[in-house]
Design a protein around this motif. Structure first.
Motif, short mmCIF file in Angstrom:
data_model
loop_
_atom_site.label_atom_id
_atom_site.label_comp_id
_atom_site.label_asym_id
_atom_site.label_seq_id
_atom_site.Cartn_x
_atom_site.Cartn_y
_atom_site.Cartn_z
N GLY A 195 21.23 -4.38 33.04
CA GLY A 195 21.44 -3.50 31.89
C GLY A 195 20.80 -3.97 30.61
N ASP A 196 21.57 -3.90 29.51
CA ASP A 196 20.99 -4.18 28.20
C ASP A 196 20.84 -5.66 27.91
OD1 ASP A 196 23.58 -4.94 27.70
OD2 ASP A 196 23.94 -3.49 26.10
N GLY A 197 21.50 -6.50 28.69
CA GLY A 197 21.23 -7.93 28.60
C GLY A 197 21.97 -8.67 27.50
N THR A 198 23.18 -8.22 27.13
CA THR A 198 23.92 -8.93 26.09
C THR A 198 24.31 -10.34 26.55
OG1 THR A 198 25.96 -7.85 26.82
CG2 THR A 198 24.79 -6.85 24.98
N GLU A 199 24.71 -10.48 27.81
CA GLU A 199 25.04 -11.82 28.32
C GLU A 199 23.78 -12.68 28.40
OE1 GLU A 199 28.31 -11.97 31.50
OE2 GLU A 199 27.53 -9.94 31.65
N LEU A 200 22.68 -12.07 28.79
CA LEU A 200 21.41 -12.79 28.80
C LEU A 200 21.07 -13.30 27.41
CD1 LEU A 200 18.72 -13.69 30.13
CD2 LEU A 200 17.84 -11.40 29.57
N GLN A 201 21.32 -12.47 26.38
CA GLN A 201 21.00 -12.88 25.01
C GLN A 201 21.78 -14.11 24.60
OE1 GLN A 201 18.54 -11.21 23.09
NE2 GLN A 201 18.72 -13.20 22.07
N GLN A 250 34.83 -5.22 23.58
CA GLN A 250 33.85 -5.90 22.73
C GLN A 250 34.31 -7.31 22.38
OE1 GLN A 250 31.01 -4.41 22.02
NE2 GLN A 250 30.12 -6.02 20.74
N ARG A 251 35.59 -7.49 22.08
CA ARG A 251 36.11 -8.82 21.74
C ARG A 251 36.12 -9.74 22.95
NH1 ARG A 251 40.70 -10.20 19.91
NH2 ARG A 251 41.99 -8.45 20.59
N VAL A 252 36.49 -9.21 24.10
CA VAL A 252 36.46 -10.03 25.31
C VAL A 252 35.05 -10.52 25.59
CG1 VAL A 252 36.70 -9.96 27.84
CG2 VAL A 252 38.51 -9.04 26.40
N MET A 253 34.09 -9.65 25.39
CA MET A 253 32.70 -10.01 25.63
C MET A 253 32.23 -11.04 24.62
SD MET A 253 29.41 -7.45 25.94
CE MET A 253 29.70 -6.74 24.31
N GLU A 254 32.44 -10.76 23.34
CA GLU A 254 31.90 -11.63 22.30
C GLU A 254 32.64 -12.95 22.18
OE1 GLU A 254 31.83 -9.44 18.66
OE2 GLU A 254 30.25 -8.05 19.35
N GLU A 255 33.98 -12.91 22.28
CA GLU A 255 34.77 -14.11 22.06
C GLU A 255 34.98 -14.94 23.33
OE1 GLU A 255 38.39 -13.33 19.88
OE2 GLU A 255 37.47 -11.64 18.83
N CYS A 256 34.84 -14.31 24.48
CA CYS A 256 35.14 -15.02 25.72
C CYS A 256 33.93 -15.13 26.66
CB CYS A 256 36.29 -14.33 26.46
SG CYS A 256 37.83 -14.26 25.52
N GLU A 257 33.41 -13.98 27.12
CA GLU A 257 32.40 -14.02 28.17
C GLU A 257 31.13 -14.75 27.76
OE1 GLU A 257 32.14 -10.69 31.18
OE2 GLU A 257 32.83 -9.59 29.41
N TRP A 258 30.61 -14.46 26.56
CA TRP A 258 29.36 -15.09 26.14
C TRP A 258 29.53 -16.60 26.06
CZ3 TRP A 258 27.82 -11.45 21.48
CH2 TRP A 258 27.50 -10.19 21.99
N LYS A 259 30.64 -17.04 25.48
CA LYS A 259 30.87 -18.48 25.32
C LYS A 259 31.11 -19.15 26.67
CE LYS A 259 33.73 -21.94 23.04
NZ LYS A 259 32.57 -22.83 22.93
#
Length: 209
Positions: free
Chosen positions: A10-16, A170-179
């Motif tokens: 997809g858009d690659g937010t985790e990749l970023q 959005q918070r789960v992604m930004e505060e948890c998954e990416w980290k």
């Protein structure tokens, strides 16, 4: 150096998150050799190319079934001598890939696994509907079926009274998954993860004398 590849759809937010950690040299002994997408138009490929990482497409529509597609992905990974596979928003079945890269595939799950393991639909919707007070995410090694296997890390956040499914996601992604994803990859590349039975043990950081 650990030669890694990211699988995307997809858009690659985790990749970023991985690309940003690379830029700031936050992951030791790490080299992202390639990004492999299951979709030709995935924005994740543009993110990769902008960061100077080669991007490839292995389109499932060009293969007769899931097994042959996953074999093509696995062969691509092996051809590039990849050691670590990062699931960065990959939506296709992994098929044979976990059998050839056992304990070398890291991904994230948008809840405190095994919460909602057998339920379909958006997890954050389920969290809001049930009035759950705490949720989070899980970083894991993929099992033989490509699902959540041995758990590496977990991080929890409170569900706020005014959260909607969208804001919570959005918070789960930004505060948890990416980290969690970048931390798990960093621990792997630092040779600090070992598996004992069903548990992932995080070894103490080695201190240079």
């Amino acid at each position: 150096m650990v030669r890694a590849a990211a699988l995307v759809s997809g858009d690659g937010t985790e990749l970023q998150a991985i690309l940003d950690s690379m830029y700031f040299k936050e992951i030791p002994n790490f080299e992202l050799v390639a990004v492999i997408s299951s979709k030709k138009g995935a924005y994740a490929m543009q993110r990769a190319l902008s960061a100077g990482v080669p991007a490839y497409v292995v389109d499932p529509e060009l293969f007769p079934n899931m097994t042959s597609h996953s074999m093509a992905v696995a062969n691509k990974l092996k051809d590039m001598d990849i050691e670590l596979v990062i699931l960065a928003g990959y939506t296709e079945p992994l098929g044979v890939v976990p059998y050839q890269f056992k304990n070398h595939i890291i991904g994230t799950y948008p809840a405190l696994y095994p919460a909602f393991e057998d339920e379909k639909g958006d997890i954050c919707c389920r969290v809001i509907e049930r009035g759950i007070k705490v949720t989070g995410a899980t970083a894991y090694f993929a099992d033989g079926d490509g699902r959540v296997g041995n758990i590496i890390l977990q991080k929890a956040i409170a569900v706020e009274p005014d959260d909607s499914p969208e804001s919570l996601k959005q918070r789960v992604m930004e505060e948890c998954e990416w980290k969690l994803l970048t931390d798990a990859v960093s621990l792997y590349c630092s040779d600090r993860l070992s598996i004992r039975g069903n548990r992932v043990i995080i070894e103490k950081e080695k201190v240079e004398e």
